[in-house]
Design an enzyme around this catalytic site. Structure first.
Site, PDB file in Angstrom:
ATOM      1  N   HIS A  56       0.824  -1.204   0.000  1.00  0.00           N
ATOM      2  CA  HIS A  56       0.000   0.000   0.000  1.00  0.00           C
ATOM      3  C   HIS A  56       0.864   1.262   0.000  1.00  0.00           C
ATOM      4  O   HIS A  56       0.679   2.157  -0.839  1.00  0.00           O
ATOM      5  CB  HIS A  56      -0.910  -0.011   1.233  1.00  0.00           C
ATOM      6  CG  HIS A  56      -1.741   1.221   1.395  1.00  0.00           C
ATOM      7  ND1 HIS A  56      -3.049   1.288   0.991  1.00  0.00           N
ATOM      8  CD2 HIS A  56      -1.451   2.447   1.916  1.00  0.00           C
ATOM      9  CE1 HIS A  56      -3.531   2.500   1.244  1.00  0.00           C
ATOM     10  NE2 HIS A  56      -2.574   3.217   1.813  1.00  0.00           N
ATOM     11  N   GLU A  57       1.795   1.345   0.935  1.00  0.00           N
ATOM     12  CA  GLU A  57       2.616   2.551   1.028  1.00  0.00           C
ATOM     13  C   GLU A  57       3.498   2.724  -0.202  1.00  0.00           C
ATOM     14  O   GLU A  57       3.783   3.854  -0.617  1.00  0.00           O
ATOM     15  CB  GLU A  57       3.468   2.517   2.301  1.00  0.00           C
ATOM     16  CG  GLU A  57       2.660   2.582   3.586  1.00  0.00           C
ATOM     17  CD  GLU A  57       1.740   3.797   3.668  1.00  0.00           C
ATOM     18  OE1 GLU A  57       2.081   4.848   3.086  1.00  0.00           O
ATOM     19  OE2 GLU A  57       0.670   3.679   4.305  1.00  0.00           O
ATOM     20  N   HIS A 104       1.744   4.684  -2.792  1.00  0.00           N
ATOM     21  CA  HIS A 104       1.938   6.127  -2.611  1.00  0.00           C
ATOM     22  C   HIS A 104       3.301   6.549  -3.161  1.00  0.00           C
ATOM     23  O   HIS A 104       3.439   7.600  -3.803  1.00  0.00           O
ATOM     24  CB  HIS A 104       1.883   6.486  -1.127  1.00  0.00           C
ATOM     25  CG  HIS A 104       0.516   6.489  -0.527  1.00  0.00           C
ATOM     26  ND1 HIS A 104      -0.525   7.232  -1.040  1.00  0.00           N
ATOM     27  CD2 HIS A 104       0.027   5.863   0.578  1.00  0.00           C
ATOM     28  CE1 HIS A 104      -1.599   7.060  -0.282  1.00  0.00           C
ATOM     29  NE2 HIS A 104      -1.296   6.230   0.700  1.00  0.00           N
ATOM     30  N   HIS A 145       3.301   6.915  -6.836  1.00  0.00           N
ATOM     31  CA  HIS A 145       2.612   8.161  -7.201  1.00  0.00           C
ATOM     32  C   HIS A 145       3.590   9.337  -7.098  1.00  0.00           C
ATOM     33  O   HIS A 145       3.670  10.187  -7.994  1.00  0.00           O
ATOM     34  CB  HIS A 145       1.416   8.355  -6.279  1.00  0.00           C
ATOM     35  CG  HIS A 145       0.385   9.306  -6.800  1.00  0.00           C
ATOM     36  ND1 HIS A 145      -0.728   9.660  -6.071  1.00  0.00           N
ATOM     37  CD2 HIS A 145       0.280   9.997  -7.966  1.00  0.00           C
ATOM     38  CE1 HIS A 145      -1.476  10.499  -6.763  1.00  0.00           C
ATOM     39  NE2 HIS A 145      -0.880  10.726  -7.914  1.00  0.00           N
TER      40      HIS A 145
END
Length: 683
Positions: free
Chosen positions: A470-471, A474, A477
């Protein structure tokens, strides 16, 4: 004699990574003061220009301004969140009102706003690129939203409110860190921790030793209410001690009690919203998000809460049935849920998730899972740079290159928990990409995995594997955003869109090629058995009633606090009673399913950037689940799919309306059915 300040000179390290080995705490405040002065002078040069405002003489220099301040701030806040020593905490407390006052001085500058407004008024007549046009729109909207159109008296009142709020949110985080460390649960014997693995016991022993408690075992608390160990600890008394400690944070009547702090935060946020013309803080925040209004948020949360609460009650009955069949039955309590959930999972799916940890060795998960998925999708490659120092010995630096060999940026991974690190997991940028400034990105991922004793492998839980993927979503991105203007760099998108890329990246956890690459036994190198993988797939919707309910309860608490008007917020509020009433209102007041965060340790909304925005996770998950469907329909893990997702969504950063970017990628608006199916909430 003037002491040279390394923060005031460009770093000689690759990609402009700050030289943390040369930076001392005493350097930060002088560097901030110099950066404030330079930024103010740069803005003054814009507003004093006698020429009529244009994009070139107003927006362009505005984007160039504040570079030193951005560099110093990202350098400092990376450390203040991940290695907040007492000295760093003191600096942050002193800095908070200074930073707030400076930001207000820029955002509320009447002369600057007049120039931006003049350009905005003639937008349709100007020969601007789409990114330039959107830059004008966003600066105008953000300054107006911040209060730039207010009168001088109202601006002075607003500035005072913002400074006080900045101090309070810093105090909330400091109190939470102190109370979390103080409430680490110490056990005298290993028998009290029956059910933990050898690695988990090693981590607990190391945590105790770090506190000077040799021969004991300490269980440190996670940010959220529950704890991974609750699923495996055999003794009810041990489970209860951990959960009770977790739920008591910030509400014990000691120096770290956060009840008064959060009440004042709520009151001042309501006053600020009223000053800006909004009926509540929630109305103020959502007005500049994709949701648009609290009503839209409440509609979604209520729509999901009814089936989630129903499913949770069904799950509760199944757990109680197992307990009732035991020799000495008892009523199920909150600290029993995770333990008996694993028993039900084992009975229904023949699956013991706690026994999977040997297949999730952290280095294998990182390189064979997280990094490999990124390479397969986007062609990027990773090289560890042990020659580049980070801000802490545990933080590791990796250099990324694109498929064509060009340099992309740096990724810093800080995996382990420590007393100076705030709870939870997060991504932040140290350097943001900008073509205007010629910078390439440096992003950080922080987790809070217990560190085993030296020489022992780090074995992750499945939840920790999910968090790592998940991280890193980020991080991608932040790494892939390719924009001209720093205002749009990295993850600078609407708050209720920012979780979308990270949630999408979780889909590769179970993708066959990726799972086969990283899920291999730490001792035997055997892959995770195919039948176990099938059981994991079969159980994906298992316990979603609980998981959805605890999340929705926290999201609703956030909305409840921040939907208060001034009169309501100024009343004397009993925090526990307020929580109980709010959860009853939405039907999520089941004592066996506590909210994921209670108010006194709800860092996301009282010290982080998610105030009135914690709904963002489920809001973004609508897009995420719909995107996962698209990947599956189009061949999954392919470069073509990765390139499309990178170019049309990740790569645009904040330079385009996020829902427009989504439509460009997907060909239509997102549909909610995939989310309902995923969480077992379909009729």
């Amino acid at each position: 004699m003037t002491i040279e300040n390394p923060l005031l000179s460009p770093s000689s390290l690759p990609y402009g990574l700050p030289d943390y080995t040369a930076i001392r705490p005493a350097h930060y405040l002088p560097a901030f003061r110099e950066a404030f002065a330079r930024h103010a002078a740069e803005v003054a040069a814009i507003t004093s220009d006698p020429a009529p405002p244009t994009f070139e003489n107003t927006l362009l220099p505005l984007e160039e301004s504040g570079r030193l301040l951005g560099d110093v701030a990202r350098t400092f806040y990376t450390v203040s969140s991940a290695d907040a020593t007492p000295e760093i905490q003191e600096i942050e407390e002193e800095l908070a009102p200074l930073m707030s006052a400076h930001q207000d001085a820029i955002q509320l500058d009447a002369a600057l706003f007049a120039r931006v407004a003049a350009i905005h008024a003639q937008l349709d007549a100007l020969p601007l690129s789409p990114e330039q046009r959107y830059l004008v729109e966003r600066h105008h909207r953000e300054m107006a939203h911040a209060g730039a159109a207010l009168g001088e008296d109202a601006k002075a009142e607003l500035t005072a409110l913002n400074q006080r709020l900045s101090t309070l949110t810093t105090t909330f985080e400091k109190n939470l860190l102190a109370d979390t460390n103080d409430l680490a649960v110490v056990f005298d014997t290993a028998d009290e921790l029956e059910g933990l693995t050898e690695g988990e016991l090693s981590a607990a022993a190391q945590a105790a030793a770090d506190r000077g408690l040799e021969g004991k075992w300490a269980v440190t608390l996670t940010l959220f209410t529950g704890h991974p160990y609750l699923s495996s600890l055999v003794r009810r008394s041990s489970r209860k001690r951990i959960l009770d400690a977790s739920r008591s944070r910030g509400s014990r009547g000691n120096d770290a009690d956060n009840r008064g702090v959060l009440r004042e935060i709520v009151r001042l946020r309501a006053q600020r919203a009223a000053l800006l013309g909004y009926e509540s803080h929630a109305a103020y925040i959502t007005s500049d998000e994709t949701a648009g209004s609290p009503a839209a948020v409440h509609d979604l949360l209520r729509r999901l809460a009814v089936p989630a609460a129903r499913n949770a009650r069904n799950e509760q009955a199944a757990l109680q049935a197992i307990i009732d069949a035991e020799t000495e039955p008892f009523p199920l309590e909150a600290h029993d849920w995770a333990f008996y959930t694993e028993k039900v999972r084992a009975a229904e799916y023949d699956l013991d998730r706690g026994a999977l940890r040997p297949w999730f060795e952290s280095e294998r998960v990182l390189r064979g899972g997280v990094f490999r998925a990124a390479t397969e999708l986007y062609g990027v490659t990773f090289t560890e740079r042990t020659d580049i120092p980070a801000y802490h010995p545990d933080a590791r630096v990796f250099e990324l290159h694109n498929a064509d060999g060009s340099e992309l940026g740096l990724f810093v991974l800080d995996l382990y928990t420590r007393d100076t690190k705030r709870g939870g997991a997060w991504m932040n940028s140290i350097v943001s990409q900008s073509a205007l400034r010629g910078t390439r990105p440096i992003v950080v991922n922080n987790l809070n995995v217990p560190k085993p004793a030296p020489g022992r492998p780090t074995l992750l839980t499945l939840d920790e594997v999910t968090t790592l993927f998940h991280e890193f979503g980020h991080a991608l991105h932040g790494l892939f955003a390719t924009v001209t203007y720093p205002h749009f760099a990295g993850t600078a998108v609407f708050r209720d869109f920012v979780e979308f890329p990270s949630q999408v990246n979780e889909m590769w956890i179970y993708w066959p090629e990726i799972l086969a690459s990283y899920a291999r036994h730490v001792d035997t190198d055997e892959p995770l058995p195919a039948e176990v993988v099938e059981k994991l797939h079969a159980s994906e919707a298992f316990n979603q009633g609980f998981a959805t309910s605890e999340y929705l309860a926290a999201a609703w608490l956030d909305q409840a606090w921040h939907s208060l008007g001034v009169a309501e917020a100024e009343a004397e509020i009993d925090v526990a009673a307020f929580e109980a009433q709010a959860l009853a209102e939405i039907g999520l007041d089941n004592p066996v399913v506590p909210t994921r965060y209670s108010s006194t340790y709800f860092a996301h909304v009282f010290s982080g950037g998610y105030s009135a925005g914690y709904y963002s996770y489920i809001w973004s998950e609508v897009l995420d689940a719909d995107t996962v469907e698209w990947f599956r329909e189009n061949g999954g893990l392919t470069r073509a799919n990765g390139d499309r997702f990178r170019q049309r969504l990740l790569g645009v950063g904040g330079s385009k309306d996020p829902l427009d970017a989504y439509r460009d990628f997907r060909g239509r608006d997102a549909e909610i059915d995939p989310l309902l199916k995923r969480r077992g909430l379909s009729d």
